[in-house]
Design a protein around this motif. Structure first.
Motif, mmCIF file in Angstrom:
data_model
loop_
_atom_site.group_PDB
_atom_site.id
_atom_site.type_symbol
_atom_site.label_atom_id
_atom_site.label_comp_id
_atom_site.label_asym_id
_atom_site.label_seq_id
_atom_site.Cartn_x
_atom_site.Cartn_y
_atom_site.Cartn_z
ATOM 1 N N PHE A 1 0.823 -1.204 0.000
ATOM 2 C CA PHE A 1 0.000 0.000 0.000
ATOM 3 C C PHE A 1 0.864 1.265 0.000
ATOM 4 O O PHE A 1 0.493 2.256 -0.628
ATOM 5 N N MET A 2 2.003 1.233 0.685
ATOM 6 C CA MET A 2 2.882 2.394 0.661
ATOM 7 C C MET A 2 3.486 2.596 -0.725
ATOM 8 O O MET A 2 3.690 3.734 -1.171
ATOM 9 N N ALA A 3 3.754 1.481 -1.433
ATOM 10 C CA ALA A 3 4.261 1.596 -2.803
ATOM 11 C C ALA A 3 3.213 2.210 -3.719
ATOM 12 O O ALA A 3 3.523 3.069 -4.559
ATOM 13 N N ILE A 4 1.957 1.796 -3.558
ATOM 14 C CA ILE A 4 0.874 2.387 -4.346
ATOM 15 C C ILE A 4 0.750 3.870 -4.054
ATOM 16 O O ILE A 4 0.569 4.691 -4.961
ATOM 17 N N ALA B 1 -7.887 1.022 -8.493
ATOM 18 C CA ALA B 1 -7.949 -0.384 -8.899
ATOM 19 C C ALA B 1 -6.903 -1.211 -8.155
ATOM 20 O O ALA B 1 -7.182 -2.349 -7.727
ATOM 21 N N ALA B 2 -5.687 -0.667 -7.994
ATOM 22 C CA ALA B 2 -4.632 -1.391 -7.284
ATOM 23 C C ALA B 2 -4.990 -1.598 -5.813
ATOM 24 O O ALA B 2 -4.720 -2.665 -5.243
ATOM 25 N N ILE B 3 -5.602 -0.599 -5.201
ATOM 26 C CA ILE B 3 -6.009 -0.722 -3.798
ATOM 27 C C ILE B 3 -7.098 -1.776 -3.635
ATOM 28 O O ILE B 3 -7.050 -2.611 -2.727
ATOM 29 N N VAL B 4 -8.082 -1.743 -4.515
ATOM 30 C CA VAL B 4 -9.156 -2.740 -4.456
ATOM 31 C C VAL B 4 -8.589 -4.143 -4.655
ATOM 32 O O VAL B 4 -8.961 -5.092 -3.945
ATOM 33 N N TYR B 5 -7.685 -4.288 -5.618
ATOM 34 C CA TYR B 5 -7.064 -5.586 -5.867
ATOM 35 C C TYR B 5 -6.265 -6.050 -4.649
ATOM 36 O O TYR B 5 -6.283 -7.237 -4.298
ATOM 37 N N SER B 6 -5.569 -5.129 -3.985
ATOM 38 C CA SER B 6 -4.780 -5.487 -2.800
ATOM 39 C C SER B 6 -5.675 -5.947 -1.656
ATOM 40 O O SER B 6 -5.359 -6.921 -0.962
ATOM 41 N N VAL B 7 -6.791 -5.233 -1.446
ATOM 42 C CA VAL B 7 -7.735 -5.646 -0.401
ATOM 43 C C VAL B 7 -8.308 -7.014 -0.726
ATOM 44 O O VAL B 7 -8.446 -7.883 0.153
ATOM 45 N N ASP B 8 -8.641 -7.243 -1.999
ATOM 46 C CA ASP B 8 -9.171 -8.541 -2.410
ATOM 47 C C ASP B 8 -8.134 -9.646 -2.205
ATOM 48 O O ASP B 8 -8.469 -10.746 -1.779
ATOM 49 N N CYS B 9 -6.870 -9.348 -2.498
ATOM 50 C CA CYS B 9 -5.810 -10.328 -2.278
ATOM 51 C C CYS B 9 -5.681 -10.668 -0.794
ATOM 52 O O CYS B 9 -5.437 -11.822 -0.426
ATOM 53 N N THR B 10 -5.856 -9.683 0.067
ATOM 54 C CA THR B 10 -5.785 -9.929 1.504
ATOM 55 C C THR B 10 -6.878 -10.881 1.943
ATOM 56 O O THR B 10 -6.624 -11.832 2.699
ATOM 57 N N TYR B 11 -8.098 -10.639 1.483
ATOM 58 C CA TYR B 11 -9.202 -11.520 1.837
ATOM 59 C C TYR B 11 -9.082 -12.886 1.169
ATOM 60 O O TYR B 11 -9.640 -13.868 1.652
ATOM 61 N N SER B 12 -8.365 -12.977 0.058
ATOM 62 C CA SER B 12 -8.146 -14.252 -0.624
ATOM 63 C C SER B 12 -6.908 -14.967 -0.112
ATOM 64 O O SER B 12 -6.547 -16.020 -0.636
ATOM 65 N N ARG B 13 -6.228 -14.341 0.877
ATOM 66 C CA ARG B 13 -5.000 -14.889 1.446
ATOM 67 C C ARG B 13 -3.914 -15.040 0.379
ATOM 68 O O ARG B 13 -3.282 -16.081 0.257
ATOM 69 N N LYS B 14 -3.755 -13.996 -0.421
ATOM 70 C CA LYS B 14 -2.728 -13.993 -1.459
ATOM 71 C C LYS B 14 -1.897 -12.727 -1.331
ATOM 72 O O LYS B 14 -2.350 -11.726 -0.808
ATOM 73 N N SER C 1 -4.901 8.229 -10.864
ATOM 74 C CA SER C 1 -5.845 8.123 -9.752
ATOM 75 C C SER C 1 -6.715 6.881 -9.884
ATOM 76 O O SER C 1 -6.920 6.137 -8.916
ATOM 77 N N LEU C 2 -7.221 6.637 -11.084
ATOM 78 C CA LEU C 2 -8.077 5.469 -11.299
ATOM 79 C C LEU C 2 -7.272 4.179 -11.167
ATOM 80 O O LEU C 2 -7.777 3.177 -10.625
ATOM 81 N N LEU C 3 -6.033 4.203 -11.626
ATOM 82 C CA LEU C 3 -5.173 3.027 -11.496
ATOM 83 C C LEU C 3 -4.866 2.740 -10.029
ATOM 84 O O LEU C 3 -4.821 1.573 -9.608
ATOM 85 N N SER C 4 -4.682 3.793 -9.238
ATOM 86 C CA SER C 4 -4.426 3.592 -7.809
ATOM 87 C C SER C 4 -5.634 2.983 -7.111
ATOM 88 O O SER C 4 -5.491 2.108 -6.242
ATOM 89 N N ILE D 1 -0.434 7.726 -5.980
ATOM 90 C CA ILE D 1 -1.268 8.715 -5.307
ATOM 91 C C ILE D 1 -0.532 10.027 -5.073
ATOM 92 O O ILE D 1 -1.085 11.108 -5.291
ATOM 93 N N CYS D 2 0.716 9.960 -4.645
ATOM 94 C CA CYS D 2 1.460 11.178 -4.314
ATOM 95 C C CYS D 2 1.593 12.157 -5.486
ATOM 96 O O CYS D 2 1.436 13.368 -5.285
ATOM 97 N N PRO D 3 1.891 11.709 -6.710
ATOM 98 C CA PRO D 3 1.972 12.675 -7.815
ATOM 99 C C PRO D 3 0.671 13.434 -8.042
ATOM 100 O O PRO D 3 0.689 14.656 -8.266
ATOM 101 N N VAL D 4 -0.460 12.734 -7.961
ATOM 102 C CA VAL D 4 -1.752 13.399 -8.142
ATOM 103 C C VAL D 4 -2.020 14.364 -6.995
ATOM 104 O O VAL D 4 -2.506 15.487 -7.207
#
Length: 365
Positions: A72-75, A150-163, A145-148, A80-83
Motif C-alpha cells: 500500500f505504501m508503494a501504491i 484499482a490497485a487498492i481494491v485488488y490489494s484488499v481482495d488479495c488480503t481476503y483471498s490470502r494472497k 488516480s483510477l489506477l491507484s 497517489i502522491c503525484p496526483v
C-alpha cells in the motif's frame, strides 16, 4: 470470465492450510480474520443481521494496511502522491479561467437576488477553483488516480483471498478490466456533474422566485442555504454510490450504469455508514488542503525554507488520507456484500480471480 475459485468476504482462518515450510511466512495471514463475530452472524432469536459500522470498517482497514503495508505504501508513493502534489499546488490550474468563472457566478448570484456577501463570494471562488482544477487534472484522474483505486481494491481482495499482491497478475487483470473501469468512472463523473448542475439551477430558481415575491436579499439567503444543505446530502449519497461503483467495476463483471445501479442496491440500508466514511475523508482532505494553502502557498519563514519540508509532508498526509478513503470504500463493499448474501441466505459467488493462467481462454466483457 473463467475463474477457478471464489472469494468469501468473510475470512475464516481455520480454512487455511500450509506446509510446515511455509508456517512462518503465513503466520500473519492465518491470524487475519474479517471481523464478523459481532455484526454478521444470524441471531437465533430475532433472525437479523448486523453490518459493520464506520468505526469497525476503519479498524478493519487498519488491519489490512498493517498486513500489507509495503504494497500500500508503494501504491501511495507511485500513484497517489503525484496526483496529490498536483492537486494541492494547483500547478495546472489557470487562474485567469478561475477569475472568469468566478465573475460569471457572481453575476448569476446577483441577478438571482442573492446578496454578494463574503460567504457567497468565497463559495463562488471555491467552486470555480474546484471546477477548473477538476477539468485540468482530468487526465491524471482517469489514469494515475483510477489506477491507484484499482490497485487498492485488488490489494484488499488479495488480503481476503490470502494472497500476496502480484504485480504481473495485476497487470494482466488491469489490461482486461480497464475499459469497464473507465466507463464506470465516466458515468460517475457524469452523475456528479449532473448533480452539481441541477443544484446550481435549483438554487437560481429558488432565489429568483423569492426575489419576484418581493423578499429582501438578506432573507433570500436563508432558503438558499436550506437548498444547499439538502442538496449537499444528495451529493454526498451520489458520491458514495459512485465510489462503490468503481470498486464493483473492478471486482465484478459490470460497468457503467449497471455498476451504479448495483452500487445503489448493494449499499441500501448502509447509507449512514457510507456517509460517515465520506464525511471523515472529506474533513481530513479539507483540513490538509487548508494547511497547505496557509503554510505553503501563503506563509513562509525567512527565505521560505519551511516550504521545503512542510510541502512534501502535507502531500504525504493528503495521499495517506486518499489511501485510507479508497481502502475503506473497498472494505465497505465487502461488508455490504457479506451482509447482503447472509441476509438473503445465498451462497458466496466468485468475485475476482487472477487472470494470468491462460490469457487466451479468458473472456472479460
Amino acid at each position: 470470465m473463467e475463474v477457478s475459485a471464489g472469494l468469501s468476504p468473510r475470512i475464516n482462518s481455520n480454512a487455511l492450510t500450509r506446509d510446515k515450510d511455509e508456517e512462518n511466512e503465513s503466520t500473519d495471514l492465518e491470524n487475519f480474520e474479517f471481523e464478523t463475530t459481532d455484526h454478521s452472524i444470524r441471531s437465533e432469536s430475532d433472525h437479523h443481521f448486523h453490518s459493520m459500522s464506520a468505526l469497525e470498517i476503519l479498524r478493519e482497514t487498519v488491519r489490512i494496511l498493517r498486513y500489507n503495508s509495503t504494497g500500500f505504501m508503494a501504491i501511495t508513493a507511485v500513484l497517489i502522491c503525484p496526483v496529490s502534489a498536483v492537486l494541492l499546488s494547483n500547478v495546472l490550474v489557470d487562474q485567469s479561467l478561475v477569475k472568469k468563472l468566478t465573475l460569471r457566478l457572481w453575476l448569476v448570484a446577483k441577478s438571482s437576488g442573492l446578496p454578494l456577501r463574503p460567504f457567497i463570494k468565497h463559495s463562488c471562488q471555491k467552486f470555480s477553483e474546484v471546477a477548473v482544477s477538476a477539468a485540468m487534472c482530468f487526465p491524471l484522474f482517469i489514469t494515475l488516480s483510477l489506477l491507484s483505486k484499482a490497485a487498492i481494491v485488488y490489494s484488499v481482495d488479495c488480503t481476503y483471498s490470502r494472497k500476496k499482491f502480484d504485480t504481473s497478475k495485476f497487470y494482466v487483470i488491469i489490461t482486461k478490466i480497464w475499459k469497464r473501469i473507465i466507463l464506470t468512472y465516466l458515468w460517475a463523473c457524469g452523475v456528479i456533474s449532473g448533480c452539481l448542475t441541477l443544484f446550481l439551477v435549483l438554487l437560481v430558481v429558488v432565489s429568483s422566485v423569492f426575489t419576484i415575491m418581493g423578499f429582501p436579499s438578506d432573507l433570500i439567503l436563508y432558503p438558499a442555504m436550506v437548498v444547499g444543505f439538502l442538496f449537499s446530502i444528495i451529493l454526498a449519497n451520489a458520491i458514495i454510490i459512485c465510489n462503490v461503483s468503481i470498486v464493483i467495476s473492478v471486482l465484478e463483471e459490470v460497468s457503467g450504469p449497471q455498476a451504479l445501479l448495483r452500487s445503489s442496491s448493494l449499499i441500501k440500508g448502509q447509507t449512514q455508514v457510507g456517509l460517515l466514511i465520506f464525511l471523515g475523508s472529506t474533513i481530513g482532505m479539507a483540513f490538509i488542503e487548508g494547511l497547505f494553502e496557509h503554510r505553503v502557498k501563503t506563509l513562509s519563514y525567512g527565505d521560505g525554507s519551511s516550504r521545503i519540508w512542510e510541502g512534501p509532508l502535507l502531500v504525504l498526509m493528503y495521499s495517506f488520507v486518499v489511501l485510507i478513503d479508497s481502502m475503506m470504500n473497498a472494505v465497505f463493499y465487502f461488508s455490504c456484500k457479506s451482509y447482503r448474501m447472509e441476509s438473503e441466505d445465498v451462497e458466496d459467488e466468485p468475485v475476482l480471480e487472477a487472470l494470468t493462467t491462460s490469457s487466451g481462454s479468458i473472456d472479460v466483457q
